[in-house]
Design an enzyme around this catalytic site. Structure first.
Site, short mmCIF file in Angstrom:
data_model
loop_
_atom_site.label_atom_id
_atom_site.label_comp_id
_atom_site.label_asym_id
_atom_site.label_seq_id
_atom_site.Cartn_x
_atom_site.Cartn_y
_atom_site.Cartn_z
N GLY A 71 -4.43 3.14 -6.33
CA GLY A 71 -5.67 3.37 -5.58
C GLY A 71 -5.70 2.55 -4.31
CE1 TYR A 72 -2.27 -0.72 -3.61
CE2 TYR A 72 -0.98 -0.64 -1.59
CZ TYR A 72 -1.25 -1.23 -2.80
OH TYR A 72 -0.53 -2.33 -3.20
CD GLU A 96 3.80 3.37 -2.13
OE1 GLU A 96 3.05 2.41 -1.87
OE2 GLU A 96 3.43 4.55 -2.15
C1 LIG Z 1 2.52 13.01 -1.11
C2 LIG Z 1 1.59 11.87 -0.91
C3 LIG Z 1 1.31 11.03 -1.97
C4 LIG Z 1 0.44 9.96 -1.80
N1 LIG Z 1 0.12 9.19 -2.89
C5 LIG Z 1 -0.78 8.18 -2.74
C6 LIG Z 1 -1.21 7.41 -3.87
O1 LIG Z 1 -0.77 7.64 -5.00
N2 LIG Z 1 -2.12 6.44 -3.68
C7 LIG Z 1 -2.62 6.16 -2.45
O2 LIG Z 1 -3.42 5.23 -2.34
N3 LIG Z 1 -2.24 6.87 -1.35
C8 LIG Z 1 -1.35 7.87 -1.48
N4 LIG Z 1 -0.98 8.62 -0.38
C9 LIG Z 1 -1.62 8.38 0.91
C10 LIG Z 1 -0.71 7.81 1.97
O3 LIG Z 1 -0.44 6.45 1.71
C11 LIG Z 1 -1.38 8.03 3.32
O4 LIG Z 1 -1.39 9.43 3.54
C12 LIG Z 1 -0.67 7.35 4.47
O5 LIG Z 1 -0.80 5.97 4.36
C13 LIG Z 1 -1.20 7.81 5.83
O6 LIG Z 1 -2.58 7.68 5.89
P1 LIG Z 1 -3.52 8.91 6.35
O7 LIG Z 1 -3.10 10.12 5.55
O8 LIG Z 1 -4.93 8.45 6.22
O9 LIG Z 1 -3.16 9.22 7.85
P2 LIG Z 1 -3.73 8.48 9.15
O10 LIG Z 1 -3.65 7.02 8.96
O11 LIG Z 1 -5.08 9.06 9.48
O12 LIG Z 1 -2.68 8.92 10.22
C14 LIG Z 1 -2.71 10.21 10.86
C15 LIG Z 1 -1.57 10.25 11.88
O13 LIG Z 1 -1.79 9.21 12.87
C16 LIG Z 1 -0.65 8.38 12.95
N5 LIG Z 1 -1.05 7.00 13.17
C17 LIG Z 1 -2.04 6.33 12.54
N6 LIG Z 1 -2.11 5.06 12.99
C18 LIG Z 1 -1.12 4.92 13.93
C19 LIG Z 1 -0.69 3.86 14.76
N7 LIG Z 1 -1.27 2.67 14.71
N8 LIG Z 1 0.36 4.09 15.60
C20 LIG Z 1 0.97 5.31 15.64
N9 LIG Z 1 0.58 6.37 14.89
C21 LIG Z 1 -0.45 6.17 14.05
C22 LIG Z 1 0.02 8.49 11.59
O14 LIG Z 1 1.40 8.16 11.66
C23 LIG Z 1 -0.20 9.96 11.27
O15 LIG Z 1 0.77 10.76 11.88
C24 LIG Z 1 -0.12 9.70 -0.53
C25 LIG Z 1 0.19 10.55 0.55
C26 LIG Z 1 1.02 11.64 0.36
C27 LIG Z 1 1.31 12.53 1.52
#
Ligand SMILES: Cc1cc2nc3c(=O)[nH]c(=O)nc-3n(C[C@H](O)[C@H](O)[C@H](O)COP(=O)(O)OP(=O)(O)OC[C@H]3O[C@@H](n4cnc5c(N)ncnc54)[C@H](O)[C@@H]3O)c2cc1C
Length: 397
Positions: free
Chosen positions: A136-137, A252
């Site tokens: 749960g992150y 991870e």
């Molecule tokens: C298949 C899958 C499994 C997952 N499983 C889990 C899980 O079990 N538990 C959990 O907690 N999370 C999980 N996640 C979530 C995952 O950790 C997040 O999707 C990831 O950290 C990106 O966050 P976001 O989706 O909110 O995208 P955002 O942070 O909103 O990013 C959107 C876009 O903006 C870009 N971006 C954002 N900030 C910057 C920056 N500072 N500089 C350049 N580019 C930037 C990103 O690279 C991306 O392309 C999962 C995700 C996927 C796809």
């Protein structure tokens, strides 16, 4: 005992003999689908007798987590022994006896930050596959910028009351417990987060699946409504959960990066040659694909060498702490490239959605799933930011 005091050749032959005797032939096949791996947990069931026998044989020896201490359910292998164990498993194409977020993520964090009671209790459960864990992150609005998370744990003396929402919680609807980042101090962004463990059956926890591009639905939204969490279920210090979270993310990222090496099946070239055929001299017919494949092979070899070095460094607690970010970036980009090449070699046949076998080994669902590799656990853009800032020491990332 240290590696220099162990007869590693004897050890290798003992492991070989043990594997020969205990790893069923059915468990020496590449993993094709979700139920080919055993995830454990309260509601788990085995796909077949071979999967059960393999799992139970490994649990009895501590081989589900071979490098963990015996007191915590492992076999107490040294880094060199663990490497041999993995090499011998790979040599016969053995499936992991147990796949689990507990092994890959929570376990290493508990080994580092847990109290002795927590280690004995939770690590043994993980080693025996008794509890399935989810992570749960992420929250809506807090993915890459994870420290902005808002799920709040209110201090009620001997427990917290947790309210908020998580998203992308993989397998939350199938998991028994969650390791969860919760804000316990609203004043300090970084030093206001705690790392809590709690049962998904606690009143107030609910999950809702999210359907993905691949058609599967292993990901959930997870909601917490006045969830009571006892105080002894915190890992690390109060408000210092970010340290635990970062450490866990390193593991991870290392785990996710592994996909770039392929699945232990025949080499990519051999696989593609089967699909598109070879010319009279035995080379791949298509020169463009040939060139792309050669580039992939070179990159994969370089990645393999880098990965081996990094993993050795990590196990020896040496090396730059930001290096898993390099591995994650390189490994996941490589994995995407690998599956692009597999799809390209399959041509229009590869797009066949329903069959995973008749389309020359190309798998559209697997190909689409690889797109998520460079998002989950931190996106490629964010990995590049970390690399430029913390490894290359560049300003302003
Ligand atoms: C298949 C899958 C499994 C997952 N499983 C889990 C899980 O079990 N538990 C959990 O907690 N999370 C999980 N996640 C979530 C995952 O950790 C997040 O999707 C990831 O950290 C990106 O966050 P976001 O989706 O909110 O995208 P955002 O942070 O909103 O990013 C959107 C876009 O903006 C870009 N971006 C954002 N900030 C910057 C920056 N500072 N500089 C350049 N580019 C930037 C990103 O690279 C991306 O392309 C999962 C995700 C996927 C796809």
């Amino acid at each position: 005992m240290s590696d220099t005091q162990i007869d590693l050749e004897q050890f290798r032959s003992d492991i070989r003999a043990w594997l020969e005797e205990n790893c069923p032939q059915e468990m020496r096949q590449p993993v094709k689908g979700e139920d080919d791996v055993y995830w454990g947990g309260r509601n788990a069931s085995f796909k077949n007798d071979a999967q059960k026998a393999w799992f139970e044989a490994c649990v009895a020896k501590g081989y589900t987590v071979a490098d963990w201490p015996k007191a915590y359910g492992g076999a107490g292998f040294t880094p060199a022994q663990n490497k041999i164990w993995k090499q011998e498993m790979a040599r016969i194409g053995a499936r992991p006896p147990l796949s689990s977020f507990g092994i890959w993520m929570l376990g290493p964090a508990l080994l580092h930050f847990g109290t002795e009671e927590q280690k004995v209790h939770y690590l043994n459960q993980i080693a025996r596959g008794e509890i399935r864990w989810c992570q749960g992150y992420s929250e809506p609005g807090s993915g890459s910028d994870l420290v902005s998370l808002q799920t709040f744990g209110e201090d009620k003396g001997d427990h917290w009351v947790v309210n908020g929402q998580k998203i992308w919680t993989s397998y939350a609807d199938k998991c028994d417990w969650i390791f969860c980042l919760v804000r316990t101090n609203k004043e300090d962004k970084y030093r206001g987060i705690s790392f809590l463990l709690f049962d998904m059956e606690t009143p107030g926890v609910s999950t809702k699946p999210i359907k993905l591009i691949s058609g599967n639905s292993p990901f959930c939204e997870t909601f917490f409504d006045n969830v009571v969490v006892p105080k002894d279920q915190i890992v690390g210090e109060l408000n210092r959960g970010w340290d635990v979270a970062k450490y866990l993310l390193g593991h991870e990222r290392e785990m996710i990066s592994g996909g770039g090496l392929g699945d232990g099946a025949p080499s990519l070239g051999a696989k593609i040659a089967k699909v598109i055929g070879t010319d009279d001299s035995g080379n791949l017919d298509d020169p463009m694909l040939r060139a792309q494949l050669a580039q992939f092979d070179v990159d994969a070899l370089a990645f393999k060498a880098m990965a081996e070095k990094f993993v050795d460094e990590m196990k020896a607690r040496k090396g730059h702490p930001a290096k898993p970010n390099m591995m994650k970036y390189a490994g996941t980009e490589l994995n995407k490239q690998r599956h692009e090449l597999i799809m390209a070699s399959g041509g229009s046949d590869a797009l066949e959605w329903e069959s995973e076998t008749s389309n020359h080994g190309a798998k559209p669902r697997t190909w689409l799933r690889t797109k998520a590799n460079s998002i989950e656990g931190g996106t490629s853009e964010v990995m590049l930011n970390v690399i430029s800032k913390r490894i290359l020491d560049l300003p302003g990332a």
